[in-house]
Scaffold this motif. Structure first.
Motif, PDB file in Angstrom:
ATOM      1  N   GLU A 128       0.831  -1.203   0.000  1.00 16.08           N
ATOM      2  CA  GLU A 128       0.000   0.000   0.000  1.00 16.08           C
ATOM      3  C   GLU A 128       0.869   1.259   0.000  1.00 16.08           C
ATOM      4  OE1 GLU A 128      -3.369   2.210   2.814  1.00 16.08           O
ATOM      5  OE2 GLU A 128      -2.606   0.222   3.341  1.00 16.08           O
ATOM      6  N   ALA A 129       1.942   1.235   0.790  1.00 14.97           N
ATOM      7  CA  ALA A 129       2.845   2.385   0.843  1.00 14.97           C
ATOM      8  C   ALA A 129       3.536   2.604  -0.494  1.00 14.97           C
ATOM      9  CB  ALA A 129       3.881   2.182   1.944  1.00 14.97           C
ATOM     10  N   LEU A 130       3.931   1.508  -1.147  1.00 21.36           N
ATOM     11  CA  LEU A 130       4.585   1.627  -2.449  1.00 21.36           C
ATOM     12  C   LEU A 130       3.618   2.189  -3.483  1.00 21.36           C
ATOM     13  CD1 LEU A 130       7.322   0.984  -3.833  1.00 21.36           C
ATOM     14  CD2 LEU A 130       6.312  -1.198  -4.535  1.00 21.36           C
ATOM     15  N   HIS A 131       2.373   1.743  -3.446  1.00 20.36           N
ATOM     16  CA  HIS A 131       1.371   2.249  -4.387  1.00 20.36           C
ATOM     17  C   HIS A 131       1.137   3.750  -4.178  1.00 20.36           C
ATOM     18  CE1 HIS A 131      -0.354  -2.107  -4.542  1.00 20.36           C
ATOM     19  NE2 HIS A 131       0.768  -1.983  -5.226  1.00 20.36           N
ATOM     20  N   ARG A 132       1.099   4.174  -2.923  1.00 23.29           N
ATOM     21  CA  ARG A 132       0.920   5.600  -2.641  1.00 23.29           C
ATOM     22  C   ARG A 132       2.102   6.402  -3.154  1.00 23.29           C
ATOM     23  NH1 ARG A 132      -1.007   4.005   2.568  1.00 23.29           N
ATOM     24  NH2 ARG A 132       1.008   4.604   3.456  1.00 23.29           N
ATOM     25  N   PHE A 133       3.298   5.863  -2.975  1.00 20.67           N
ATOM     26  CA  PHE A 133       4.498   6.569  -3.433  1.00 20.67           C
ATOM     27  C   PHE A 133       4.425   6.814  -4.937  1.00 20.67           C
ATOM     28  CE2 PHE A 133       8.633   6.387  -5.498  1.00 20.67           C
ATOM     29  CZ  PHE A 133       9.331   7.390  -4.835  1.00 20.67           C
ATOM     30  N   TYR A 134       4.113   5.767  -5.684  1.00 24.49           N
ATOM     31  CA  TYR A 134       4.082   5.928  -7.135  1.00 24.49           C
ATOM     32  C   TYR A 134       2.886   6.751  -7.597  1.00 24.49           C
ATOM     33  CZ  TYR A 134       8.078   2.938  -7.618  1.00 24.49           C
ATOM     34  OH  TYR A 134       9.351   2.427  -7.544  1.00 24.49           O
ATOM     35  N   ALA A 135       1.797   6.724  -6.855  1.00 21.70           N
ATOM     36  CA  ALA A 135       0.661   7.584  -7.208  1.00 21.70           C
ATOM     37  C   ALA A 135       1.062   9.050  -7.119  1.00 21.70           C
ATOM     38  CB  ALA A 135      -0.516   7.299  -6.276  1.00 21.70           C
ATOM     39  N   VAL A 136       1.841   9.386  -6.096  1.00 19.95           N
ATOM     40  CA  VAL A 136       2.315  10.767  -5.954  1.00 19.95           C
ATOM     41  C   VAL A 136       3.245  11.143  -7.098  1.00 19.95           C
ATOM     42  CG1 VAL A 136       3.729  12.318  -4.530  1.00 19.95           C
ATOM     43  CG2 VAL A 136       2.044  10.832  -3.456  1.00 19.95           C
ATOM     44  N   ARG A 137       4.159  10.255  -7.441  1.00 18.83           N
ATOM     45  CA  ARG A 137       5.129  10.565  -8.491  1.00 18.83           C
ATOM     46  C   ARG A 137       4.461  10.650  -9.870  1.00 18.83           C
ATOM     47  NH1 ARG A 137       7.784  13.633  -7.259  1.00 18.83           N
ATOM     48  NH2 ARG A 137       9.333  13.282  -8.888  1.00 18.83           N
ATOM     49  N   VAL A 138       3.514   9.747 -10.135  1.00 15.56           N
ATOM     50  CA  VAL A 138       2.808   9.803 -11.421  1.00 15.56           C
ATOM     51  C   VAL A 138       1.999  11.090 -11.510  1.00 15.56           C
ATOM     52  CG1 VAL A 138       0.967   8.742 -12.795  1.00 15.56           C
ATOM     53  CG2 VAL A 138       2.756   7.312 -11.791  1.00 15.56           C
ATOM     54  N   ALA A 139       1.332  11.465 -10.425  1.00 24.12           N
ATOM     55  CA  ALA A 139       0.549  12.702 -10.425  1.00 24.12           C
ATOM     56  C   ALA A 139       1.442  13.924 -10.634  1.00 24.12           C
ATOM     57  CB  ALA A 139      -0.220  12.826  -9.113  1.00 24.12           C
ATOM     58  N   GLU A 140       2.675  13.866 -10.145  1.00 24.27           N
ATOM     59  CA  GLU A 140       3.609  14.980 -10.325  1.00 24.27           C
ATOM     60  C   GLU A 140       3.961  15.186 -11.793  1.00 24.27           C
ATOM     61  OE1 GLU A 140       6.517  17.986  -9.692  1.00 24.27           O
ATOM     62  OE2 GLU A 140       4.966  17.237  -8.342  1.00 24.27           O
ATOM     63  N   TRP A 141       4.096  14.075 -12.545  1.00 24.22           N
ATOM     64  CA  TRP A 141       4.547  14.160 -13.940  1.00 24.22           C
ATOM     65  C   TRP A 141       3.417  14.171 -14.962  1.00 24.22           C
ATOM     66  CZ3 TRP A 141       9.417  14.910 -15.955  1.00 24.22           C
ATOM     67  CH2 TRP A 141      10.458  14.948 -15.011  1.00 24.22           C
ATOM     68  N   ALA A 142       2.226  13.769 -14.579  1.00 27.05           N
ATOM     69  CA  ALA A 142       1.113  13.718 -15.540  1.00 27.05           C
ATOM     70  C   ALA A 142       0.830  15.049 -16.230  1.00 27.05           C
ATOM     71  CB  ALA A 142      -0.147  13.193 -14.850  1.00 27.05           C
ATOM     72  N   PRO A 143       1.010  16.211 -15.566  1.00 22.76           N
ATOM     73  CA  PRO A 143       0.731  17.472 -16.263  1.00 22.76           C
ATOM     74  C   PRO A 143       1.545  17.681 -17.531  1.00 22.76           C
ATOM     75  CG  PRO A 143       0.790  17.858 -13.908  1.00 22.76           C
ATOM     76  CD  PRO A 143       1.250  16.444 -14.122  1.00 22.76           C
ATOM     77  N   CYS A 144       2.738  17.084 -17.631  1.00 26.02           N
ATOM     78  CA  CYS A 144       3.513  17.278 -18.859  1.00 26.02           C
ATOM     79  C   CYS A 144       2.799  16.656 -20.053  1.00 26.02           C
ATOM     80  CB  CYS A 144       4.930  16.724 -18.702  1.00 26.02           C
ATOM     81  SG  CYS A 144       5.092  14.930 -18.799  1.00 26.02           S
ATOM     82  N   VAL A 145       2.051  15.573 -19.807  1.00 24.99           N
ATOM     83  CA  VAL A 145       1.286  14.951 -20.887  1.00 24.99           C
ATOM     84  C   VAL A 145       0.064  15.807 -21.212  1.00 24.99           C
ATOM     85  CG1 VAL A 145       0.059  12.879 -21.619  1.00 24.99           C
ATOM     86  CG2 VAL A 145       2.096  12.679 -20.164  1.00 24.99           C
ATOM     87  N   ARG A 146      -0.589  16.334 -20.192  1.00 23.24           N
ATOM     88  CA  ARG A 146      -1.751  17.193 -20.431  1.00 23.24           C
ATOM     89  C   ARG A 146      -1.349  18.459 -21.185  1.00 23.24           C
ATOM     90  NH1 ARG A 146      -2.639  15.890 -14.730  1.00 23.24           N
ATOM     91  NH2 ARG A 146      -3.956  14.037 -14.654  1.00 23.24           N
ATOM     92  N   GLN A 147      -0.162  18.968 -20.881  1.00 19.41           N
ATOM     93  CA  GLN A 147       0.332  20.135 -21.617  1.00 19.41           C
ATOM     94  C   GLN A 147       0.560  19.788 -23.085  1.00 19.41           C
ATOM     95  OE1 GLN A 147       3.769  21.148 -19.319  1.00 19.41           O
ATOM     96  NE2 GLN A 147       2.584  22.095 -17.664  1.00 19.41           N
ATOM     97  N   ALA A 148       1.049  18.568 -23.345  1.00 24.19           N
ATOM     98  CA  ALA A 148       1.249  18.134 -24.726  1.00 24.19           C
ATOM     99  C   ALA A 148      -0.086  18.020 -25.453  1.00 24.19           C
ATOM    100  CB  ALA A 148       1.987  16.794 -24.752  1.00 24.19           C
ATOM    101  N   VAL A 149      -1.114  17.555 -24.748  1.00 20.13           N
ATOM    102  CA  VAL A 149      -2.452  17.502 -25.336  1.00 20.13           C
ATOM    103  C   VAL A 149      -2.908  18.915 -25.686  1.00 20.13           C
ATOM    104  CG1 VAL A 149      -4.878  16.991 -24.881  1.00 20.13           C
ATOM    105  CG2 VAL A 149      -3.099  15.361 -24.167  1.00 20.13           C
ATOM    106  N   ALA A 150      -2.690  19.858 -24.766  1.00 17.31           N
ATOM    107  CA  ALA A 150      -3.104  21.244 -25.001  1.00 17.31           C
ATOM    108  C   ALA A 150      -2.358  21.867 -26.175  1.00 17.31           C
ATOM    109  CB  ALA A 150      -2.880  22.068 -23.734  1.00 17.31           C
ATOM    110  N   ARG A 151      -1.114  21.427 -26.395  1.00 23.00           N
ATOM    111  CA  ARG A 151      -0.336  21.948 -27.533  1.00 23.00           C
ATOM    112  C   ARG A 151      -0.712  21.268 -28.845  1.00 23.00           C
ATOM    113  NH1 ARG A 151       4.064  21.524 -23.682  1.00 23.00           N
ATOM    114  NH2 ARG A 151       4.632  19.530 -24.634  1.00 23.00           N
TER     115      ARG A 151
END
Length: 213
Positions: A128-151
């Motif tokens: 559970e702790a490992l899943h939370r860790f990666y959820a935080v890291r994925v959420a940190e980087w996901a905006p770069c993909v959304r920015q690419a969609v916006a572009r």
């Protein structure tokens, strides 16, 4: 170092002062021991000795090795390097892949993550702790993909989190199946493959089922 008389759940310790210093020392010692010996030999008494903290403090605040790992991963997620913005999808995903590569190649972080991943296979709280860790890291980087969609670089319904996961997945797989940390070439391949798949619509939401004739 004697107990300070507080009783606090892991991850909810107040910032600043002696409490923060104790937590930092314990988490640092726990990370070192995990990297050296693995989860099975993560002994709270040994952590207390290395951190120069009273055993009762460690047992009361963290309770079990799983509780200590959970707090350690939460702290690592908070302290991880922030997302890099390069202005392009390829550049952003390569920055993400390189961060993962450097983490897995680090002489302390690499063994630490291998130990926690191994623990997650048998210990539900570690998982559970490992899943939370990666959820935080994925959420940190996901905006770069959304920015690419916006572009206009990617389909509008691209799943940003899945794109980010697809960057790091082959790097972890390489580490776990070969025991060798990924190199710069592997990181570049992972980033390019994820970007190409995203552009091709692989990570776009499925469309509606075709009507039956």
């Amino acid at each position: 170092m004697a107990s300070d008389g507080e009783s606090t759940e892991p991850g909810t310790l107040r910032p600043g002062g002696r409490t923060a210093r104790v937590r930092a020392a314990v988490l640092d010692a726990a990370g070192d021991l995990l990297a050296e010996a693995g989860f099975d030999r993560l002994d709270l008494a040994e952590v207390a000795r290395r951190a120069e903290v009273g055993k009762t403090t460690v047992y009361r605040r963290w309770g079990t090795p799983s509780g200590l790992v959970a707090d350690l991963l939460g702290d690592m997620a908070e302290q991880s390097a922030p997302r890099t913005e390069t202005g392009s999808l390829d550049g952003d995903l390569l920055a993400n892949a390189d961060l993962v590569r450097r983490t897995l190649a680090d002489p302390r972080q690499g063994p630490l993550f291998r130990a926690v991943i191994a623990a997650a296979g048998t210990d539900p709280r570690a998982a559970e702790a490992l899943h939370r860790f990666y959820a935080v890291r994925v959420a940190e980087w996901a905006p770069c993909v959304r920015q690419a969609v916006a572009r206009g670089e990617l389909p509008p319904d691209t799943d940003a989190e899945e794109v980010v996961r697809s960057v790091s997945a082959p790097l972890y797989y390489r580490l776990l199946t070969t025991g060798t940390p990924p190199d710069a070439a592997a990181a570049e391949r992972a980033a390019r493959a994820a970007a190409a798949a995203a552009r091709a619509g692989v990570f776009a939401a499925a469309g509606p089922e075709p009507a039956e004739g």
